[in-house]
Design an enzyme around this catalytic site. Sequence first.
Site, mmCIF file in Angstrom:
data_model
loop_
_atom_site.group_PDB
_atom_site.id
_atom_site.type_symbol
_atom_site.label_atom_id
_atom_site.label_comp_id
_atom_site.label_asym_id
_atom_site.label_seq_id
_atom_site.Cartn_x
_atom_site.Cartn_y
_atom_site.Cartn_z
ATOM 1 N N CYS A 1 -22.737 36.599 -81.229
ATOM 2 C CA CYS A 1 -23.647 36.870 -82.331
ATOM 3 C C CYS A 1 -22.988 36.462 -83.649
ATOM 4 O O CYS A 1 -21.805 36.681 -83.859
ATOM 5 C CB CYS A 1 -24.066 38.331 -82.444
ATOM 6 S SG CYS A 1 -24.908 38.958 -81.006
ATOM 7 N N ARG B 1 -21.798 30.944 -81.808
ATOM 8 C CA ARG B 1 -21.463 32.321 -81.442
ATOM 9 C C ARG B 1 -22.543 32.975 -80.575
ATOM 10 O O ARG B 1 -22.354 34.073 -80.055
ATOM 11 C CB ARG B 1 -21.275 33.170 -82.707
ATOM 12 C CG ARG B 1 -20.200 32.671 -83.625
ATOM 13 C CD ARG B 1 -20.107 33.548 -84.847
ATOM 14 N NE ARG B 1 -19.658 34.881 -84.510
ATOM 15 C CZ ARG B 1 -18.405 35.252 -84.404
ATOM 16 N NH1 ARG B 1 -17.449 34.369 -84.619
ATOM 17 N NH2 ARG B 1 -18.083 36.480 -84.088
ATOM 18 N N TRP C 1 -26.496 36.597 -79.185
ATOM 19 C CA TRP C 1 -26.102 36.442 -77.786
ATOM 20 C C TRP C 1 -26.398 37.805 -77.167
ATOM 21 O O TRP C 1 -25.705 38.787 -77.432
ATOM 22 C CB TRP C 1 -24.612 36.103 -77.693
ATOM 23 C CG TRP C 1 -24.157 35.762 -76.310
ATOM 24 C CD1 TRP C 1 -24.169 34.523 -75.739
ATOM 25 C CD2 TRP C 1 -23.587 36.654 -75.334
ATOM 26 N NE1 TRP C 1 -23.661 34.600 -74.461
ATOM 27 C CE2 TRP C 1 -23.299 35.879 -74.184
ATOM 28 C CE3 TRP C 1 -23.312 38.014 -75.316
ATOM 29 C CZ2 TRP C 1 -22.738 36.435 -73.033
ATOM 30 C CZ3 TRP C 1 -22.754 38.560 -74.169
ATOM 31 C CH2 TRP C 1 -22.475 37.778 -73.046
ATOM 32 N N ASN D 1 -23.348 42.500 -85.156
ATOM 33 C CA ASN D 1 -22.596 41.813 -84.095
ATOM 34 C C ASN D 1 -21.695 42.877 -83.475
ATOM 35 O O ASN D 1 -20.966 43.558 -84.182
ATOM 36 C CB ASN D 1 -21.789 40.673 -84.752
ATOM 37 C CG ASN D 1 -20.690 40.121 -83.860
ATOM 38 O OD1 ASN D 1 -19.698 39.613 -84.349
ATOM 39 N ND2 ASN D 1 -20.844 40.199 -82.566
ATOM 40 N N GLY D 2 -21.779 43.056 -82.155
ATOM 41 C CA GLY D 2 -20.948 44.063 -81.487
ATOM 42 C C GLY D 2 -21.789 44.931 -80.580
ATOM 43 O O GLY D 2 -22.928 44.575 -80.243
ATOM 44 N N GLU E 1 -8.240 24.483 -65.608
ATOM 45 C CA GLU E 1 -8.920 24.173 -66.865
ATOM 46 C C GLU E 1 -10.011 23.122 -66.648
ATOM 47 O O GLU E 1 -11.122 23.256 -67.166
ATOM 48 C CB GLU E 1 -7.884 23.714 -67.906
ATOM 49 C CG GLU E 1 -8.429 23.301 -69.250
ATOM 50 C CD GLU E 1 -9.279 24.359 -69.946
ATOM 51 O OE1 GLU E 1 -9.282 25.524 -69.536
ATOM 52 O OE2 GLU E 1 -9.978 23.988 -70.909
ATOM 53 N N LYS F 1 -14.052 23.682 -67.299
ATOM 54 C CA LYS F 1 -14.866 22.806 -68.170
ATOM 55 C C LYS F 1 -16.142 22.378 -67.453
ATOM 56 O O LYS F 1 -17.220 22.392 -68.021
ATOM 57 C CB LYS F 1 -14.097 21.541 -68.580
ATOM 58 C CG LYS F 1 -12.980 21.706 -69.554
ATOM 59 C CD LYS F 1 -13.386 21.922 -70.988
ATOM 60 C CE LYS F 1 -13.581 23.337 -71.365
ATOM 61 N NZ LYS F 1 -12.543 24.270 -71.474
ATOM 62 N N GLU G 1 -18.530 25.297 -67.186
ATOM 63 C CA GLU G 1 -19.085 25.695 -68.486
ATOM 64 C C GLU G 1 -20.199 24.775 -68.954
ATOM 65 O O GLU G 1 -21.246 25.251 -69.395
ATOM 66 C CB GLU G 1 -17.985 25.664 -69.562
ATOM 67 C CG GLU G 1 -17.041 26.837 -69.547
ATOM 68 C CD GLU G 1 -15.949 26.681 -70.607
ATOM 69 O OE1 GLU G 1 -15.271 25.630 -70.637
ATOM 70 O OE2 GLU G 1 -15.769 27.600 -71.407
ATOM 71 N N HIS H 1 -5.752 27.436 -46.360
ATOM 72 C CA HIS H 1 -5.858 28.854 -45.993
ATOM 73 C C HIS H 1 -7.271 29.376 -46.220
ATOM 74 O O HIS H 1 -7.466 30.499 -46.663
ATOM 75 C CB HIS H 1 -4.830 29.680 -46.777
ATOM 76 C CG HIS H 1 -3.421 29.286 -46.441
ATOM 77 N ND1 HIS H 1 -2.840 29.552 -45.230
ATOM 78 C CD2 HIS H 1 -2.492 28.603 -47.160
ATOM 79 C CE1 HIS H 1 -1.607 29.062 -45.214
ATOM 80 N NE2 HIS H 1 -1.377 28.475 -46.379
ATOM 81 N N LYS I 1 -18.994 31.222 -77.977
ATOM 82 C CA LYS I 1 -17.623 30.787 -78.220
ATOM 83 C C LYS I 1 -16.683 31.947 -78.492
ATOM 84 O O LYS I 1 -15.553 31.959 -78.062
ATOM 85 C CB LYS I 1 -17.587 29.804 -79.387
ATOM 86 C CG LYS I 1 -16.209 29.256 -79.632
ATOM 87 C CD LYS I 1 -16.240 27.816 -79.990
ATOM 88 C CE LYS I 1 -14.857 27.206 -79.969
ATOM 89 N NZ LYS I 1 -14.432 26.827 -78.622
HETATM 90 C C1 G6P Z 1 -14.981 32.227 -74.530
HETATM 91 C C2 G6P Z 1 -15.069 30.757 -74.818
HETATM 92 C C3 G6P Z 1 -13.895 30.031 -74.144
HETATM 93 C C4 G6P Z 1 -12.580 30.634 -74.607
HETATM 94 C C5 G6P Z 1 -12.533 32.144 -74.373
HETATM 95 C C6 G6P Z 1 -11.348 32.772 -75.068
HETATM 96 O O1 G6P Z 1 -15.224 32.453 -73.196
HETATM 97 O O2 G6P Z 1 -16.288 30.224 -74.369
HETATM 98 O O3 G6P Z 1 -13.933 28.666 -74.511
HETATM 99 O O4 G6P Z 1 -11.527 30.017 -73.941
HETATM 100 O O5 G6P Z 1 -13.707 32.755 -74.906
HETATM 101 O O6 G6P Z 1 -11.527 32.639 -76.450
HETATM 102 P P1 G6P Z 1 -10.374 32.674 -77.508
HETATM 103 O O7 G6P Z 1 -11.064 32.496 -78.814
HETATM 104 O O8 G6P Z 1 -9.707 34.012 -77.389
HETATM 105 O O9 G6P Z 1 -9.433 31.561 -77.195
#
Ligand code: G6P
Length: 611
Positions: A2, A27, A74, A100-101, A484, A488, A491, A507, A606
């Site tokens: 948010c 956000r 969000w 927000n929260g 990673e 990606k 996501e 396994h 994000k």
């Molecule tokens: C969210 C984002 C990710 C990020 C994670 C941690 O899930 O979508 O891209 O890696 O938060 O965020 P930070 O700001 O703590 O790196």
Amino acid sequence: MCGIVGYIGNQQSSGILIDGLKRLEYRGYDSAGIAVHDGENINVVKSKGKLVNLVEKINKAPVRGTLGIGHTRWATHGAPSDINSHPHISGDGTIAVVHNGIIENYIDIKNELIEKGYTFVSETDTETVAHLIDYYYKTGVGFVDAVYETLKRIEGSYALGVICKDFPDTLVAARKNCPLVIGIGKNENFIASDIPAILHHTRKVYFLDDMEFAVIKSDSIKIFNMDKNEVKKDIFNVEWDIDAAEKGGYEHFMIKEINEQPRIINELVSMRMPKDKNFIDMSGIKLKKEDINELNRIYIVACGTAYHAGLIGKTLIEKFTKIPVIADVASEFRYREPVIDEKTLLIVVSQSGETADTLEALRIAKRNSARVLAVVNAVGSSIAREADDVFYILAGPEISVASTKAFTAQVVAMELIAFNMAIECGALSKEEFETIKSEFYCLDTKIGQILDESEKIKALAEKYSKSRNVFFIGRGLDYVVSKEGSLKLKEIAYLHSEAYAAGELKHGPIAMIDDETLVIAILTQEKLFDKTLSNIKEVKARGASVIAIAVEGNNIAAGEADDIIYIPRAMWSIAPVLAAVPAQLFAYYMAYCLGTDIDQPRNLAKSVTVE
Ligand code: G6P
């Protein structure tokens, strides 16, 4: 999670609010709304879906006024809908709130207010705040005190922007565990969840701290703590370029940010590893030999992509210092009662510096007398401010929800921290350090060479875009990059993808491999090359298609993999930075082929400021 924005001044506020929301959409983006005070009443416009829907509504029926608040959501409580969108107003339109929260005790308060005759229209926790402020206001305590009384009652986390019908000259903001900045203008002031939302208007900001609230007028800002004492704050001058938060001709922020990596890595390396010095500049960070000797364990705690960067740090720090290093995701760490004392170092890694679980991990460590080092991107963020030491990765604003440039910069930061500790512990000779330094100085060029292969990686994505099951495999640091790369793909391409330690595949998961499976194998670790190659043969034998990401010189015979992406040669510890880049590009182009919303993938946000 948010985004909120607010304006008070002498300009029409709706355009400023919409512009701010556009820059905060990363956000959260399932609905949006604004509330604007027209001098007499508060007018609210909200809409489900992306911001464009809201803009359409406003264009049809403009709202006028020089005081306003806005929100991009969000969803946590209640599905995305017009009704659940913020701002929320009290029944007769006296109070409007953006939040927000999460208000954790909202059900108790809601029941109490229902008994007092309040009617609720949404499923949100936030509506409770609007009605509660209204309730106190109508007891006659005044607008600001009504907000203050409400803050004393609500539990959980919040960044709040509040306006009142009877006070067209006042914007009240408050914060607990969610970010909020106040932008200082000339005869106008702003609030926002993040700096880019207001950077077009001002570079001067105050960071509101937890349990503080602000009374903002067009020509004054007063900040108070919960004892109602005024708090004097330093003005923070934002130095980064406005262009850093714009697409700059690229189709998506993600591809722009991928392409920024050579420059960012170069700047970070030049700053921390001066060419003419034989040390790593750790100014302001307490990691000298005597500090390291004091430690009995190190935790590295983070979420998502940042956690993966932390895993690379774990391998290197443990190898060089011989101190046990435990890497953990913050949402697990905070609830598993880890052993922490004054001989513990906690390293938290966070792009935003606001992730709720990571912030809480930091606070737990501090309560238990540990030292906290934060590896952070967002300057002045909560984690940066609460940590004992901060290593800024200086990647600039990262707007794409899927993290790319922050990841490689975090990895470089973790490596620099590890190499610094190695030097302090006497685990690296001068010659070894010189070799490492020259490797770091070539990184930008080598990343550039991989970026030059973008078209080839795009063609591979097109070739494999019908894949529905993807496995990433690798060993050692390649396994971390696999995680990673796999994240990606999940996501932004919404593909089922798993990362497996190559040796662990047999396994269980190998049972899932068939001729419809795509396996992406990462092989940058020289001494593990043959082992992973054997694992490739195992999956090929079971019909999988294989893309190998290998270093130049370690040739993979035709037929051993279907496609091979060669990356420039680099020492084992630095190669993960390079291997990450083709994985990022592959995910980007897969998502591109599949037509997903690359910068704002479904269901994600994000900055995750709720648990
Ligand atoms: C969210 C984002 C990710 C990020 C994670 C941690 O899930 O979508 O891209 O890696 O938060 O965020 P930070 O700001 O703590 O790196």
